[in-house]
Write an enzyme that holds these catalytic residues in place. Sequence first.
Site, PDB file in Angstrom:
ATOM      1  N   CYS A 116      11.869   2.928  -8.465  1.00  0.00           N
ATOM      2  CA  CYS A 116      12.379   3.795  -7.665  1.00  0.00           C
ATOM      3  C   CYS A 116      13.378   2.945  -6.612  1.00  0.00           C
ATOM      4  O   CYS A 116      12.947   1.974  -6.205  1.00  0.00           O
ATOM      5  CB  CYS A 116      11.259   4.842  -6.835  1.00  0.00           C
ATOM      6  SG  CYS A 116      10.459   5.815  -8.013  1.00  0.00           S
ATOM      7  N   ASP A 306       2.735   4.543  -0.094  1.00  0.00           N
ATOM      8  CA  ASP A 306       2.861   5.478  -1.034  1.00  0.00           C
ATOM      9  C   ASP A 306       2.327   7.012  -0.781  1.00  0.00           C
ATOM     10  O   ASP A 306       2.503   7.735  -1.494  1.00  0.00           O
ATOM     11  CB  ASP A 306       2.072   4.956  -2.335  1.00  0.00           C
ATOM     12  CG  ASP A 306       2.689   4.026  -3.222  1.00  0.00           C
ATOM     13  OD1 ASP A 306       3.833   3.638  -2.474  1.00  0.00           O
ATOM     14  OD2 ASP A 306       2.082   3.364  -4.157  1.00  0.00           O
TER      15      ASP A 306
END
Length: 417
Positions: A116, A306
């Site tokens: 990502c 996260d």
Amino acid sequence: MSRLIINGKKRLRGEAEVQGAKNSVLPILAASILCSDTSVIHNCPDLSDVRATINILRFLGCKAELSGGTLVCDSSGLNATHIPDSLMRELRSSIIFLGALLARTGSASLGFPGGCEIGPRPIDIHLKALEALGVSIKDEHGIFRCTAPEGLHGGRVSLSFPSVGATENVMICAALAEGITVITNAAREPEICDLADYLNSCGAVIGGAGEGTIVIEGVQKLHGAQHTVIPDRIAAATLMSCAASTGGSIMLKNVIPSHLGAVLSVFEECGSDVLIRGGCIMLDSPLRSCAPKIIRTMPYPGFPTDAQAPIMGMAARSRGTTLFVENIFENRYLHVSGLLRMGANIKVEGKVAVLQGVESLHGAEVNALDLRGAAALITAALGAEGKTTLGGVKYLDRGYDCFEAQLQSLGADIQRV
Ligand code: UD1
């Protein structure tokens, strides 16, 4: 291209089993090539990142099969030391094959990893650390040709930042190097301990995982082993964010609550009742949560980067103001534009985001741009009035195993089309 259609405002209720940890299984699969025979990895989630790792293993000549949550990898046939760019770019943790290939064969050649786009994500710490173990690295137009001309040897590795990936690369490489390696300022994430547990059950001698100093005594050979991957603390945090976003009440099974310390205290601050019973967490949330005052992401045991995105998705409809400070990645507010479309009030300035909770969000057409951003948008959509259409579902599939089915079983109105 698939999309998720979410009709919000259904309170989540019921029980959910938390999947195996993505961030454990990926380095464990790379490490499995150190054993020239078969490893059996249980509790393996079915994720596109896991499939991409299986493709790398197969390209290298290994046999790898995932079925019913168990992955069997036989690396006896490994016959390549390079990984093509197309496979490297599929995911960030492809870089862990660098240490693994060097340990198994003494050489490796590969390009930059993908993953990502949440910041520049350089690999300088990995490369410098491997050099301390006798690795010589030539950068040929973005392809790193790495060899160990005099063999791998133990060394002192002091990481300038406790990088998770760099710690894993060094542990794996040092497991078969001659002599003792000491890593200082090592990452302390639970996934580091899981990797050490796997390697030790293959015959490695690694001590101190989970602490700032890790000591690895190199051995000559490793054998295959059976290993059960730890539960995914980020998937657990995401499910709790989804439940809290709807004022829901859920029980999570297959969790290690101590891995979620910094996250659980945020839910308590938001007014949820959190009850821990062994490997289960019960979360009972008010219809509209209070805003957590500050979310400052830090290396473990601090608040995980996260979980920042799903918590923001939950806080968007809370009472009060939250200050987010993202200290780990430079571009990790990619979900904010989608949240704004749903009526959130968030201002971003560099690594800081100021969120003013609104009374209600509304459904919208939004696009995920990264894995945890997808989780943030789903979290917000579940608590929003009306219908949300989410694109970019491929990002979600990198890290969540059958996520919408899990939400459906908790009562969410969510469909993949
Ligand atoms: C891992 C996790 C990711 C998590 C992150 C931080 C996996 C597969 N991914 O990623 O989900 O968000 O830890 O907990 O386990 N850095 C450098 N140079 C390097 C390496 C890292 O500057 O050589 C920087 C990164 O750009 C980032 C920070 O250090 O700003 C943390 O990165 P790192 O801990 O290495 O994260 P990953 O291992 O990539």
